[in-house]
Design a protein around this motif. Sequence first.
Motif, PDB file in Angstrom:
ATOM      1  N   VAL A   1       8.862  -0.635   6.614  1.00 21.06           N
ATOM      2  CA  VAL A   1       8.680  -0.003   5.304  1.00 21.06           C
ATOM      3  C   VAL A   1       7.198   0.129   4.980  1.00 21.06           C
ATOM      4  CG1 VAL A   1       9.091  -0.246   2.814  1.00 21.06           C
ATOM      5  CG2 VAL A   1      10.939  -0.719   4.440  1.00 21.06           C
ATOM      6  N   SER A   2       6.421  -0.907   5.244  1.00 19.02           N
ATOM      7  CA  SER A   2       4.988  -0.817   4.944  1.00 19.02           C
ATOM      8  C   SER A   2       4.329   0.254   5.816  1.00 19.02           C
ATOM      9  CB  SER A   2       4.294  -2.175   5.095  1.00 19.02           C
ATOM     10  OG  SER A   2       4.452  -2.682   6.394  1.00 19.02           O
ATOM     11  N   ALA A   3       4.728   0.360   7.078  1.00 19.42           N
ATOM     12  CA  ALA A   3       4.167   1.391   7.951  1.00 19.42           C
ATOM     13  C   ALA A   3       4.566   2.785   7.468  1.00 19.42           C
ATOM     14  CB  ALA A   3       4.639   1.184   9.390  1.00 19.42           C
ATOM     15  N   ALA A   4       5.830   2.953   7.094  1.00 17.56           N
ATOM     16  CA  ALA A   4       6.296   4.255   6.614  1.00 17.56           C
ATOM     17  C   ALA A   4       5.586   4.669   5.331  1.00 17.56           C
ATOM     18  CB  ALA A   4       7.806   4.221   6.396  1.00 17.56           C
ATOM     19  N   ALA A   5       5.270   3.688   4.502  1.00 11.67           N
ATOM     20  CA  ALA A   5       4.584   3.977   3.236  1.00 11.67           C
ATOM     21  C   ALA A   5       3.072   4.073   3.412  1.00 11.67           C
ATOM     22  CB  ALA A   5       4.917   2.901   2.201  1.00 11.67           C
ATOM     23  N   GLY A   6       2.577   3.690   4.592  1.00  9.37           N
ATOM     24  CA  GLY A   6       1.141   3.746   4.845  1.00  9.37           C
ATOM     25  C   GLY A   6       0.354   2.673   4.119  1.00  9.37           C
ATOM     26  N   VAL A   7       0.966   1.509   3.958  1.00 10.77           N
ATOM     27  CA  VAL A   7       0.290   0.396   3.285  1.00 10.77           C
ATOM     28  C   VAL A   7       0.394  -0.855   4.159  1.00 10.77           C
ATOM     29  CG1 VAL A   7       0.791   1.330   0.989  1.00 10.77           C
ATOM     30  CG2 VAL A   7       2.341  -0.355   1.996  1.00 10.77           C
ATOM     31  N   THR A   8      -0.333  -1.862   3.799  1.00 13.23           N
ATOM     32  CA  THR A   8      -0.271  -3.128   4.523  1.00 13.23           C
ATOM     33  C   THR A   8       0.957  -3.919   4.078  1.00 13.23           C
ATOM     34  OG1 THR A   8      -1.528  -4.340   2.867  1.00 13.23           O
ATOM     35  CG2 THR A   8      -2.801  -3.239   4.630  1.00 13.23           C
ATOM     36  N   LYS A   9       1.318  -4.888   4.896  1.00 16.79           N
ATOM     37  CA  LYS A   9       2.415  -5.773   4.499  1.00 16.79           C
ATOM     38  C   LYS A   9       2.061  -6.507   3.207  1.00 16.79           C
ATOM     39  CE  LYS A   9       3.980  -6.733   9.197  1.00 16.79           C
ATOM     40  NZ  LYS A   9       4.159  -7.800  10.194  1.00 16.79           N
ATOM     41  N   GLY A  10       0.791  -6.864   3.074  1.00  9.20           N
ATOM     42  CA  GLY A  10       0.344  -7.543   1.856  1.00  9.20           C
ATOM     43  C   GLY A  10       0.581  -6.700   0.617  1.00  9.20           C
ATOM     44  N   ALA A  11       0.359  -5.387   0.732  1.00 11.68           N
ATOM     45  CA  ALA A  11       0.610  -4.502  -0.398  1.00 11.68           C
ATOM     46  C   ALA A  11       2.097  -4.483  -0.743  1.00 11.68           C
ATOM     47  CB  ALA A  11       0.116  -3.091  -0.085  1.00 11.68           C
ATOM     48  N   LEU A  12       2.939  -4.492   0.285  1.00 13.74           N
ATOM     49  CA  LEU A  12       4.381  -4.551   0.037  1.00 13.74           C
ATOM     50  C   LEU A  12       4.736  -5.864  -0.657  1.00 13.74           C
ATOM     51  CD1 LEU A  12       7.282  -3.396   2.203  1.00 13.74           C
ATOM     52  CD2 LEU A  12       7.313  -5.730   1.353  1.00 13.74           C
ATOM     53  N   PHE A  13       4.152  -6.971  -0.165  1.00 14.51           N
ATOM     54  CA  PHE A  13       4.453  -8.275  -0.763  1.00 14.51           C
ATOM     55  C   PHE A  13       3.926  -8.403  -2.191  1.00 14.51           C
ATOM     56  CE2 PHE A  13       4.819  -9.866   3.769  1.00 14.51           C
ATOM     57  CZ  PHE A  13       6.206  -9.966   3.715  1.00 14.51           C
ATOM     58  N   HIS A  14       2.990  -7.566  -2.573  1.00 17.40           N
ATOM     59  CA  HIS A  14       2.533  -7.544  -3.954  1.00 17.40           C
ATOM     60  C   HIS A  14       3.664  -7.088  -4.882  1.00 17.40           C
ATOM     61  CE1 HIS A  14      -0.101  -7.047  -7.401  1.00 17.40           C
ATOM     62  NE2 HIS A  14       0.360  -5.820  -7.549  1.00 17.40           N
ATOM     63  N   HIS A  15       4.539  -6.224  -4.375  1.00 15.02           N
ATOM     64  CA  HIS A  15       5.633  -5.672  -5.182  1.00 15.02           C
ATOM     65  C   HIS A  15       6.971  -6.363  -4.933  1.00 15.02           C
ATOM     66  CE1 HIS A  15       3.252  -2.329  -6.717  1.00 15.02           C
ATOM     67  NE2 HIS A  15       2.705  -2.288  -5.523  1.00 15.02           N
ATOM     68  N   PHE A  16       7.155  -6.904  -3.723  1.00 15.01           N
ATOM     69  CA  PHE A  16       8.429  -7.525  -3.364  1.00 15.01           C
ATOM     70  C   PHE A  16       8.136  -8.827  -2.621  1.00 15.01           C
ATOM     71  CE2 PHE A  16       8.897  -2.906  -3.295  1.00 15.01           C
ATOM     72  CZ  PHE A  16       9.873  -2.743  -4.278  1.00 15.01           C
ATOM     73  N   ALA A  17       8.767  -9.909  -3.052  1.00 18.44           N
ATOM     74  CA  ALA A  17       8.487 -11.227  -2.483  1.00 18.44           C
ATOM     75  C   ALA A  17       8.856 -11.325  -1.010  1.00 18.44           C
ATOM     76  CB  ALA A  17       9.230 -12.302  -3.271  1.00 18.44           C
ATOM     77  N   ASN A  18       9.891 -10.590  -0.604  1.00 16.96           N
ATOM     78  CA  ASN A  18      10.364 -10.647   0.781  1.00 16.96           C
ATOM     79  C   ASN A  18      11.280  -9.454   1.046  1.00 16.96           C
ATOM     80  OD1 ASN A  18      12.890 -11.338  -0.404  1.00 16.96           O
ATOM     81  ND2 ASN A  18      12.301 -13.495  -0.395  1.00 16.96           N
ATOM     82  N   LYS A  19      11.807  -9.386   2.249  1.00 13.27           N
ATOM     83  CA  LYS A  19      12.681  -8.268   2.614  1.00 13.27           C
ATOM     84  C   LYS A  19      13.902  -8.216   1.704  1.00 13.27           C
ATOM     85  CE  LYS A  19      15.930  -6.565   5.974  1.00 13.27           C
ATOM     86  NZ  LYS A  19      16.549  -6.658   7.272  1.00 13.27           N
ATOM     87  N   GLN A  20      14.488  -9.354   1.403  1.00 15.65           N
ATOM     88  CA  GLN A  20      15.691  -9.366   0.563  1.00 15.65           C
ATOM     89  C   GLN A  20      15.404  -8.808  -0.825  1.00 15.65           C
ATOM     90  OE1 GLN A  20      18.867 -10.119   1.717  1.00 15.65           O
ATOM     91  NE2 GLN A  20      19.355  -9.079  -0.196  1.00 15.65           N
ATOM     92  N   ALA A  21      14.252  -9.142  -1.382  1.00 19.54           N
ATOM     93  CA  ALA A  21      13.879  -8.603  -2.698  1.00 19.54           C
ATOM     94  C   ALA A  21      13.725  -7.084  -2.625  1.00 19.54           C
ATOM     95  CB  ALA A  21      12.591  -9.252  -3.192  1.00 19.54           C
TER      96      ALA A  21
END
Length: 171
Positions: free
Chosen positions: A26-46
Motif C-alpha cells: 500500500v505504501s509503495a502504491a501510494a508513493g509514500v514511506t511505510k512511516g507515512a502509512l504508520f502515521h495514519h494507521f497503526a498497523n495493517k489491521q487498522a
Amino acid sequence: MRRALLDCATAIAASEGVVAVTVAGVSAAAGVTKGALFHHFANKQALVDAMVDELMRELDIALDVLIAADEVPRGSFTRAYVQAALTMDDATTRAWSALLGSLTTETDIAARWHAWLARRLVRHAETDAEASLNIVRLAADGAWFGCLSGQAASHILDLPAIKARLIEMTF
C-alpha cells in the motif's frame, strides 16, 4: 494522504484480495514511506479496518439517498439494498467482492459486516422487518454473488429482470 492510502488499499484488495493488502504494498502504491502509512494507521489491521469502514460508509450514504427518494416507507431499506447491490459499477463490485469474499476467512471483517447489517436492520425495523423482505435481500445477495461468478456475463442471469422482480416483491 489518508484517503490516498485507503484508495490504494481498496484497489489492491479489489485486484488481488484482502490478504494482498500489505503495509509495503500500500505504501509503495501510494508513493509514500511505510512511516507515512504508520502515521495514519497503526498497523495493517487498522488499515484494513479503515478500508472496510470506508466501504460501509459509502454504502450507508448510497442507501440513505435511495431511501430518502423512496415515497413508500414499507420496504424502503430493502429496495435501496437491492438497488445498491445490483447496480454497482465494476470498481465498487471488485472492492466489495474482495471484502465479502474474505468473510469466511477473516473473522474481523465478518464481524464488521454483520454488525453493520444488524445496525441497519434495527434502524429500519419498522419498515423492513418482515420475513419476506429478508428473503428479498438474501435473493439480492445471491444475484450479486452470481454476477461475481460470471453468471451475468454469460447471460445465465437476467439481472435487470431479477432486480425489477425483487423490487416488485417489496410492495
